[in-house]
Design a protein around this motif. Structure first.
Motif, PDB file in Angstrom:
ATOM      1  N   ALA A 130       5.132  -4.172   1.057  1.00  0.00           N
ATOM      2  CA  ALA A 130       6.294  -3.987   0.246  1.00  0.00           C
ATOM      3  C   ALA A 130       6.895  -3.863   1.311  1.00  0.00           C
ATOM      4  O   ALA A 130       7.549  -3.990   1.984  1.00  0.00           O
ATOM      5  N   GLY A 131       8.987  -4.232   0.175  1.00  0.00           N
ATOM      6  CA  GLY A 131       9.408  -4.199   0.449  1.00  0.00           C
ATOM      7  C   GLY A 131      10.457  -2.716   0.346  1.00  0.00           C
ATOM      8  O   GLY A 131      11.941  -3.038   0.503  1.00  0.00           O
ATOM      9  N   SER A 132      10.453  -1.521   0.195  1.00  0.00           N
ATOM     10  CA  SER A 132      10.988  -0.648  -0.052  1.00  0.00           C
ATOM     11  C   SER A 132      10.662   0.210  -0.754  1.00  0.00           C
ATOM     12  O   SER A 132       9.129  -0.042  -0.093  1.00  0.00           O
ATOM     13  N   ASP A 133      11.163   1.862  -0.349  1.00  0.00           N
ATOM     14  CA  ASP A 133      10.316   3.104  -0.081  1.00  0.00           C
ATOM     15  C   ASP A 133       9.055   3.192  -1.265  1.00  0.00           C
ATOM     16  O   ASP A 133       8.091   3.429  -1.469  1.00  0.00           O
ATOM     17  N   ARG A 134       9.818   2.386  -2.506  1.00  0.00           N
ATOM     18  CA  ARG A 134       9.221   2.781  -4.006  1.00  0.00           C
ATOM     19  C   ARG A 134       8.099   1.625  -3.655  1.00  0.00           C
ATOM     20  O   ARG A 134       7.336   2.226  -4.290  1.00  0.00           O
ATOM     21  N   GLY A 135       8.582   1.074  -2.924  1.00  0.00           N
ATOM     22  CA  GLY A 135       7.197  -0.183  -3.285  1.00  0.00           C
ATOM     23  C   GLY A 135       5.901  -0.199  -2.876  1.00  0.00           C
ATOM     24  O   GLY A 135       4.701  -0.281  -3.381  1.00  0.00           O
ATOM     25  N   ARG A 136       5.748   0.885  -1.280  1.00  0.00           N
ATOM     26  CA  ARG A 136       5.658   1.462  -0.537  1.00  0.00           C
ATOM     27  C   ARG A 136       4.598   2.660  -1.640  1.00  0.00           C
ATOM     28  O   ARG A 136       3.321   2.861  -0.928  1.00  0.00           O
ATOM     29  N   GLU A 137       4.992   3.382  -2.027  1.00  0.00           N
ATOM     30  CA  GLU A 137       4.594   4.307  -2.752  1.00  0.00           C
ATOM     31  C   GLU A 137       3.967   3.879  -3.807  1.00  0.00           C
ATOM     32  O   GLU A 137       2.725   4.504  -4.291  1.00  0.00           O
ATOM     33  N   VAL A 138       4.312   3.356  -4.633  1.00  0.00           N
ATOM     34  CA  VAL A 138       3.185   2.541  -5.649  1.00  0.00           C
ATOM     35  C   VAL A 138       1.678   1.652  -5.389  1.00  0.00           C
ATOM     36  O   VAL A 138       1.221   2.046  -5.794  1.00  0.00           O
ATOM     37  N   LEU A 139       2.374   0.694  -3.786  1.00  0.00           N
ATOM     38  CA  LEU A 139       1.273   0.546  -2.698  1.00  0.00           C
ATOM     39  C   LEU A 139      -0.054   1.198  -2.908  1.00  0.00           C
ATOM     40  O   LEU A 139      -0.849   1.312  -2.810  1.00  0.00           O
ATOM     41  N   GLU A 140       0.270   2.761  -2.614  1.00  0.00           N
ATOM     42  CA  GLU A 140      -0.021   3.854  -2.483  1.00  0.00           C
ATOM     43  C   GLU A 140      -1.660   4.139  -2.991  1.00  0.00           C
ATOM     44  O   GLU A 140      -2.608   4.259  -2.490  1.00  0.00           O
TER      45      GLU A 140
END
Lengths: 412, 290
Positions: A226-236
């Motif tokens: 993940a390269g961004s906060d929203r990337g981490r959110e989606v990955l969750e």
């Protein structure tokens, strides 16, 4: 580093859809892999690869079921951030001039005033939020270059003179909302030279998520960063787990393979970029421009497939009543004769001058304009040139006789 | 990478007003300068005021439904209540604009671009060299120099047109020519017996005006070939490269640095120009078809 399996790819597409994104990814169409709307991983070009050389692009069945087993096709993400054509506004004649409105906004001003609607909220400036799946490292760099062209870095020279920096709202809106899922390259294409341009093959930053597809015997999974906060959110929301050491190594090895292929010359090409701006500036009258003009058809293919070329035309028109007018912006190309038209004729009537303009702009004056090269080494201009003109070969030819020329001066 | 794709992207801070939307102006005066050239006075039709401009800047003028062209502002910067443009009918858009009548609406975007170096030139002798319609972009600079007359040394205007009938602002030229403290020389390429002035290229008039080349700022606007010859003669006389300024013309579609049409080497003429120091573009002027 995390990993998820093949089925999680579908979940990723689904999550992005649930979050309101129009999901765009690679699909097979008309004998090429292009970018279009996808609804599941079944839409991906499963088991296909592309074989590319100068003036040649062929699809080929792979031995495996790779989802991203190709390199890049004729499309780039440019078409979704900087649309090939966009209506900028519509006007209607009125007693005190004309009234303005944007496409589908239905709003107009009054008393002859052009309405003060926000450029970011109406019509063509309010596109769906887009998620791109399969953004290659060179393409990420191309997007960041266009960020400079249309926004942040634009007008560095003008700013020094006190003229304003404009931001293009059409691009800015789309770009701001775009969710970028990068896919690491595990093989080089026949016309790739990203290692020369410092743009790949590994995506290091600028993505929301980056996937590495690993196919190892019976194992087939994706390593995920993940390269961004929203990337981490989606990955969750997508089932995943931490990568084992073996899995992380396998992912790194897969990317290293494409570097080796380009560096060893097995696949792809190289371009020497040291001092390239000065090289091209001092060789504006090089005989190579005449030679390439004998082959170049001035068809503009290279500029259409280039992920950074940004030239556009502004077209005004009206309907038959003469009461309504529209303004459209469409992709244009410096290879068209009319591109430089002034009353009396074109500034660049010869193909020689137009090819020189394109290549010098891409590799040299772009650096003065935007602080970066305009080339990301994706190889599209080589593959899609109908006569296979190769920008790396053209630079090498100029460099070769530039060196000779200076050598001759020294000894003479 | 300088920017990121995250929500704090700097791209959020995009422009407030739409720079591609023309503003309606009404023609309040139309003067026929020559058989194909007119001068318009324009005032806003939306009740607003006119943004100030610097001499040398241009506007995009829009003919409803037909198209848009870059036209230099040719009025007095000290009189911002009215926008003045002189334009020649050479294509579909300029023809439509030139056919417009008093009371008609013209769309305006701007002003755009760089200015003549009125500040840098303080204390210098001034030489303005204009060819044809090139006098129009220079006129605001000339007004500015006259307004601040004591700030500058000797002021000369050299102007060439094809024929006496194609001279712009003829009455004004004759007025200026009659003033002490201004050298105004006019030449034409072809003339009948009723023309008593010089015949020939503008550069031949350089010897007829007085200036000290070491402390001179020269402003040039006209056909590129005319400017090339003027630069050659000025530099031979000893005027420094960074004291010679020229206004370049290129195809322009957007005027805000996005469409790419006006590129002149690394410069976007719409925002890095149209006014350039010769020093900055000497390399480019030496190359054909650049």
């Amino acid at each position: 580093m995390q990993v998820f399996d093949l089925s999680a790819l579908d979940r990723l597409v689904q999550v992005l859809g649930e979050r309101g994104y129009l999901v765009i990814g690679p699909v097979l169409r008309d004998g090429a892999i292009v970018y279009d709307e996808i609804t599941s991983s079944r839409d991906l070009p499963i088991g296909w690869t592309d074989l590319q050389e100068g003036g040649s692009y062929r699809l080929h069945k792979r031995a495996d079921q790779a989802r991203f087993g190709y390199v890049v096709g004729p499309h780039s993400w440019k078409r979704y951030l900087f649309p090939p054509e966009v209506r900028l506004w519509q006007l209607r004649r009125s007693r005190d001039g004309y009234l303005g409105s944007r496409q589908s906004s239905g709003q107009t001003g009054d008393n002859g005033q052009l309405d003060a609607i926000s450029p970011a909220t109406q019509g063509d400036l309010s596109p769906p939020r887009q998620a791109f799946i399969g953004v290659r490292s060179c393409e990420l760099h191309a997007i960041h270059i266009q960020d400079r062209v249309f926004g942040a870095g634009n007008g560095a020279r003008g700013a020094a003179r006190g003229t304003p920096n404009w931001h293009d709202p059409v691009y800015a809106r789309r770009r701001h909302d775009a969710f970028l899922v990068s896919v690491q390259c595990t093989q080089a294409g026949g016309t790739c030279f990203c290692t020369s341009m410092g743009t790949g093959p590994k995506a290091e930053s600028g993505f929301d998520l980056a996937l590495t597809e690993v196919i190892d015997g019976k194992e087939h999974y994706f390593a995920v960063e993940a390269g961004s906060d929203r990337g981490r959110e989606v990955l969750e929301e997508v089932p995943h787990r931490a990568a084992t050491d073996t899995e992380a190594e396998a992912a790194a090895r897969a990317v290293a393979r494409s570097v080796d292929q380009m560096d060893s010359g097995v696949r792809g090409r190289t371009m020497e970029t040291a001092g390239i701006k000065e090289l091209l500036y001092r060789n504006q009258e090089h005989p190579r421009w005449d030679e390439v003009a004998q082959r170049c058809l001035a068809c503009a293919n290279c500029t259409m497939v280039c992920p950074t070329c940004f030239c556009s035309n502004v077209e005004d028109k009206s309907d038959i009543t003469g009461e309504h007018a529209e303004r459209w912006r469409r992709w244009d190309s410096c290879f068209h004769r009319d591109f430089s038209y002034l009353h009396g004729g074109s500034v660049r009537p010869s193909t020689r001058a137009r090819y020189r303009q394109w290549m010098t702009h891409k590799l040299a004056s772009w650096i003065d304009q935007f602080g970066t090269s305009g080339c990301v080494g994706c190889g599209r201009c080589i593959t899609w040139c109908p006569v296979g003109i190769d920008i790396t070969e053209e630079v090498a030819a100029i460099r070769a006789s530039d060196a000779q020329h200076r050598e001759g001066e020294k000894s003479g | 990478m300088a920017t990121s794709a995250t929500s704090d992207s700097p791209l959020r801070e995009h422009g407030v007003a739409d720079p591609m939307m023309p503003r309606p102006f009404r023609i309040t005066r139309k003067v026929k300068e020559t058989h194909d050239t007119v001068t318009f006075d324009l005032v806003p039709a939306d009740g607003g005021t006119i943004a100030g401009f610097a001499p040398g800047q241009f506007n995009m003028l829009y003919a409803f439904g037909i198209g848009e062209v870059p036209i230099s502002i040719s009025g007095d910067p000290a009189n911002p209540e009215v926008l003045i443009h002189t334009l020649r009918a050479v294509g579909a858009v300029t023809r439509a604009l030139c056919d417009a009548r008093r009371g008609d609406i013209v769309g305006v975007r701007g002003p755009f671009g760089t200015a003549w170096p009125a500040e840098q030139a303080r204390g210098d002798d001034i030489v303005l060299i204009a060819g044809g319609i090139g006098l129009a972009p220079l006129r605001p600079a000339f007004y500015r120099f006259l307004t601040d007359r004591r700030t500058y040394g000797r002021i000369s205007l050299i102007y060439g047109a094809r024929t006496p009938a194609e001279l712009l602002y003829r009455r004004e030229l004759e007025h200026w020519r009659g003033q002490f403290g201004l050298d105004v020389e006019v030449t034409v390429d072809h003339a009948a017996a009723d023309w008593y002035g010089p015949v020939g290229v503008v550069t031949r008039l350089l010897s007829r005006v007085r200036f000290d080349p070491i402390d001179t700022t020269a402003l040039l606007c006209g056909p590129e070939v005319m400017m090339r010859f003027a630069i050659r003669d000025l530099t031979r006389l000893g005027v420094a490269d960074d004291h010679i300024f020229l206004s370049m013309e290129r195809n322009m579609k957007c005027a805000i640095g996005f469409c790419g049409h006006c590129q002149f080497g690394p410069a976007f003429v719409c925002k890095d120009g149209p006014v350039f120091s010769y020093r900055d573009v000497a390399r480019l002027l030496a190359v054909a078809e650049i």
